[in-house]
Scaffold this active site. Structure first.
Site, PDB file in Angstrom:
ATOM      1  N   TRP A  80      43.762  37.698  36.865  1.00 21.26           N
ATOM      2  CA  TRP A  80      44.603  37.995  38.026  1.00 21.26           C
ATOM      3  C   TRP A  80      45.958  38.516  37.593  1.00 21.26           C
ATOM      4  O   TRP A  80      46.757  37.781  37.020  1.00 21.26           O
ATOM      5  CB  TRP A  80      44.782  36.726  38.883  1.00 21.26           C
ATOM      6  CG  TRP A  80      43.493  36.269  39.459  1.00 21.26           C
ATOM      7  CD1 TRP A  80      42.911  36.692  40.622  1.00 21.26           C
ATOM      8  CD2 TRP A  80      42.597  35.302  38.894  1.00 21.26           C
ATOM      9  NE1 TRP A  80      41.714  36.058  40.816  1.00 21.26           N
ATOM     10  CE2 TRP A  80      41.493  35.192  39.776  1.00 21.26           C
ATOM     11  CE3 TRP A  80      42.615  34.520  37.742  1.00 21.26           C
ATOM     12  CZ2 TRP A  80      40.422  34.344  39.533  1.00 21.26           C
ATOM     13  CZ3 TRP A  80      41.541  33.675  37.501  1.00 21.26           C
ATOM     14  CH2 TRP A  80      40.470  33.598  38.396  1.00 21.26           C
ATOM     15  N   HIS A 123      44.789  35.088  45.076  1.00 19.67           N
ATOM     16  CA  HIS A 123      43.513  34.916  45.772  1.00 19.67           C
ATOM     17  C   HIS A 123      43.675  33.817  46.827  1.00 19.67           C
ATOM     18  O   HIS A 123      44.726  33.150  46.884  1.00 19.67           O
ATOM     19  CB  HIS A 123      42.364  34.603  44.803  1.00 19.67           C
ATOM     20  CG  HIS A 123      42.652  33.519  43.801  1.00 19.67           C
ATOM     21  ND1 HIS A 123      41.745  33.109  42.856  1.00 19.67           N
ATOM     22  CD2 HIS A 123      43.754  32.733  43.603  1.00 19.67           C
ATOM     23  CE1 HIS A 123      42.275  32.143  42.121  1.00 19.67           C
ATOM     24  NE2 HIS A 123      43.478  31.892  42.549  1.00 19.67           N
ATOM     25  N   ARG A 176      48.366  41.459  44.175  1.00 13.98           N
ATOM     26  CA  ARG A 176      48.104  41.684  42.752  1.00 13.98           C
ATOM     27  C   ARG A 176      49.117  42.678  42.192  1.00 13.98           C
ATOM     28  O   ARG A 176      49.450  43.680  42.850  1.00 13.98           O
ATOM     29  CB  ARG A 176      46.689  42.258  42.548  1.00 13.98           C
ATOM     30  CG  ARG A 176      45.559  41.377  43.086  1.00 13.98           C
ATOM     31  CD  ARG A 176      45.090  40.343  42.094  1.00 13.98           C
ATOM     32  NE  ARG A 176      44.153  39.401  42.716  1.00 13.98           N
ATOM     33  CZ  ARG A 176      42.821  39.505  42.655  1.00 13.98           C
ATOM     34  NH1 ARG A 176      42.277  40.508  42.002  1.00 13.98           N
ATOM     35  NH2 ARG A 176      42.057  38.605  43.237  1.00 13.98           N
ATOM     36  N   GLN A 214      41.463  38.611  51.616  1.00 14.73           N
ATOM     37  CA  GLN A 214      40.251  37.932  51.154  1.00 14.73           C
ATOM     38  C   GLN A 214      39.821  36.938  52.205  1.00 14.73           C
ATOM     39  O   GLN A 214      40.588  36.563  53.088  1.00 14.73           O
ATOM     40  CB  GLN A 214      40.524  37.159  49.860  1.00 14.73           C
ATOM     41  CG  GLN A 214      40.645  38.021  48.624  1.00 14.73           C
ATOM     42  CD  GLN A 214      40.662  37.189  47.352  1.00 14.73           C
ATOM     43  OE1 GLN A 214      40.990  36.007  47.376  1.00 14.73           O
ATOM     44  NE2 GLN A 214      40.319  37.819  46.244  1.00 14.73           N
ATOM     45  N   VAL A 262      34.470  27.264  39.176  1.00 17.03           N
ATOM     46  CA  VAL A 262      33.085  26.925  39.551  1.00 17.03           C
ATOM     47  C   VAL A 262      32.214  26.790  38.299  1.00 17.03           C
ATOM     48  O   VAL A 262      32.487  27.395  37.269  1.00 17.03           O
ATOM     49  CB  VAL A 262      32.476  27.993  40.496  1.00 17.03           C
ATOM     50  CG1 VAL A 262      33.009  27.826  41.910  1.00 17.03           C
ATOM     51  CG2 VAL A 262      32.729  29.394  39.980  1.00 17.03           C
ATOM     52  N   ALA A 274      31.635  27.113  46.661  1.00 20.09           N
ATOM     53  CA  ALA A 274      32.778  27.907  47.124  1.00 20.09           C
ATOM     54  C   ALA A 274      32.436  29.381  46.950  1.00 20.09           C
ATOM     55  O   ALA A 274      31.546  29.733  46.162  1.00 20.09           O
ATOM     56  CB  ALA A 274      34.024  27.567  46.318  1.00 20.09           C
TER      57      ALA A 274
HETATM   58  N1  DAH Z   1      39.117  33.831  43.832  1.00 24.93           N
HETATM   59  C1  DAH Z   1      38.220  34.788  43.248  1.00 24.93           C
HETATM   60  C2  DAH Z   1      38.952  36.104  43.081  1.00 24.93           C
HETATM   61  O1  DAH Z   1      39.920  36.342  43.700  1.00 24.93           O
HETATM   62  C3  DAH Z   1      36.988  34.962  44.094  1.00 24.93           C
HETATM   63  C4  DAH Z   1      36.128  33.746  44.044  1.00 24.93           C
HETATM   64  C5  DAH Z   1      35.108  33.642  43.139  1.00 24.93           C
HETATM   65  C6  DAH Z   1      36.354  32.703  44.935  1.00 24.93           C
HETATM   66  C7  DAH Z   1      34.304  32.506  43.089  1.00 24.93           C
HETATM   67  C8  DAH Z   1      35.540  31.562  44.887  1.00 24.93           C
HETATM   68  C9  DAH Z   1      34.522  31.476  43.946  1.00 24.93           C
HETATM   69  O2  DAH Z   1      35.745  30.530  45.715  1.00 24.93           O
HETATM   70  O3  DAH Z   1      33.747  30.369  43.929  1.00 24.93           O
HETATM   71  O4  DAH Z   1      38.570  36.910  42.307  1.00 24.93           O
END
Ligand code: DAH
Length: 345
Positions: A156, A176, A202, A216, A259, A313
């Site tokens: 990020w 995010h 970003r 998002q 995760v 998630a």
């Molecule tokens: N937060 C991640 C992003 O911005 C996206 C994401 C991936 C969210 C996996 C999640 C997850 O909750 O389980 O790239």
């Protein structure tokens, strides 16, 4: 005195009679009913008269005042009707013309998609939650199992804002919507089922597929006995509701620090049906989101026992969904405020 009133009356009425346009009525009112009119003078002078005369004259003068006011109202009404009739007769007023269109706003394309996605999850029992766009490092990274100086932070590009002086608490624009997972779990006990729409930021150069601000939507479900089958079933259902009942989906392993295991989900390309085309870069599949089973470290940190609770998630970019849906080829169009673009949706 009463004779005087009679004279006023006759004079006022004949002047009123002679008026031919509504524009002249105000001058007449000031002359005969205004502060400096003879009638007002008489009414003011009443106090100095003996009682008997005051009564008689007062009643007559007030009566005249009401009479003149009513005459004025009637005259105004009559003139208006006559004017309308004149316009109609001259055909200057065409009452059959359709009304003028009134400019009406609409919802931004991103808002439309956001609501549609939320509705799909709400129908499956999720609640909608929100969190701050200016966020602590703790929620955006630390609590999501991304420690300081860990290489995963490079996933990020971050817009840093400030440090809280004494405690060294770095502040940033959230990269995010995942930090809201932590905020929600801190506030509640399982079962948890939330979706979180919102803006993210970003530190990136913009091009056709990158913006420094975009939207998002995050999802989180935590309860006893939640498994990968729940994740797949829920997201499969979502993909079909959004992209059509014939959609196929594909899950592959992917890495996200919060995760374990982590996956990404693709849908089969709805342009070529999976044969391969420009939209899907000849692969037949289009990636639409990241997901996974919530890492036990995260559950532990918010005080959930990972031996008892588990969860899944997911997170996805909303503009990307809209781009796929409508064949939009440049994300910069979304927030450039060009009405020729915005009005299409
Ligand atoms: N937060 C991640 C992003 O911005 C996206 C994401 C991936 C969210 C996996 C999640 C997850 O909750 O389980 O790239």
């Amino acid at each position: 005195m009463t004779e005087e009133l009679e004279r006023f009356k006759a004079q006022a009425l004949s002047e009123l009679e002679a008026i031919a346009e509504t524009g002249e009525l105000e001058a007449w009112r000031i002359r005969h009913l205004g502060r400096k009119s003879p009638l007002t003078g008489i009414l003011r002078g009443l106090a100095t008269l003996p009682l008997e005369e005051r009564r008689r004259l007062g009643a007559a003068a007030n009566e005249l005042k009401v009479f003149l006011e009513e005459s004025l109202a009637q005259k105004r009404q009559a003139l208006r009707e006559a004017e309308t009739a004149r316009l109609l007769a001259a055909a200057a007023l065409d009452v059959t013309l359709p009304g003028r269109p009134w400019p009406q706003g609409g919802l931004h394309i991103t808002t439309q998609i956001q609501r549609e996605v939320c509705d799909i999850f709400v129908a499956m029992g999720f609640q909608v939650a929100e969190g701050p766009e200016v966020e602590w490092d703790y929620y955006n990274f630390e609590a999501l199992n991304i420690p300081k100086d860990h290489p995963a932070r490079d996933m990020w590009a971050t817009l840093w804002i400030d440090y809280e002086r004494d405690g060294e608490r770095p502040m940033l624009l959230r990269t995010h919507t995942s930090p809201v997972q932590i905020r929600v779990m801190e506030q509640t006990r399982p079962p948890v089922r939330v979706v979180v729409p919102g803006k993210v930021y970003r530190y990136e150069a913009t091009d056709a597929t990158h913006e420094w601000m975009f939207y998002q939507i995050e999802g989180l479900a935590v309860d006893a006995n939640i498994t990968m089958a729940d994740l797949k079933g829920t997201l499969f259902q979502f993909a079909r509701r959004l992209f059509g009942p014939e959609r196929r989906v594909r899950f592959r392993c992917d890495y996200f620090p919060f995760v374990e295991p982590g996956v990404d989900m693709s849908i089969d390309c709805f342009v070529c049906g999976g044969k391969g085309c420009r939209l899907c870069s000849e692969s037949g599949w289009i990636e639409i989101l990241g997901a996974g089973m919530v890492h036990p470290n995260i559950l532990r940190r918010v005080g959930y026992d990972p031996e008892v609770y588990s969860g899944f998630a997911f997170g996805m970019g909303l503009e990307r969904i809209a781009m796929l849906r409508h064949g939009i080829d440049d994300i910069r169009l979304f927030y450039a405020n060009d009405l020729r673009f915005l009005r299409q949706f």
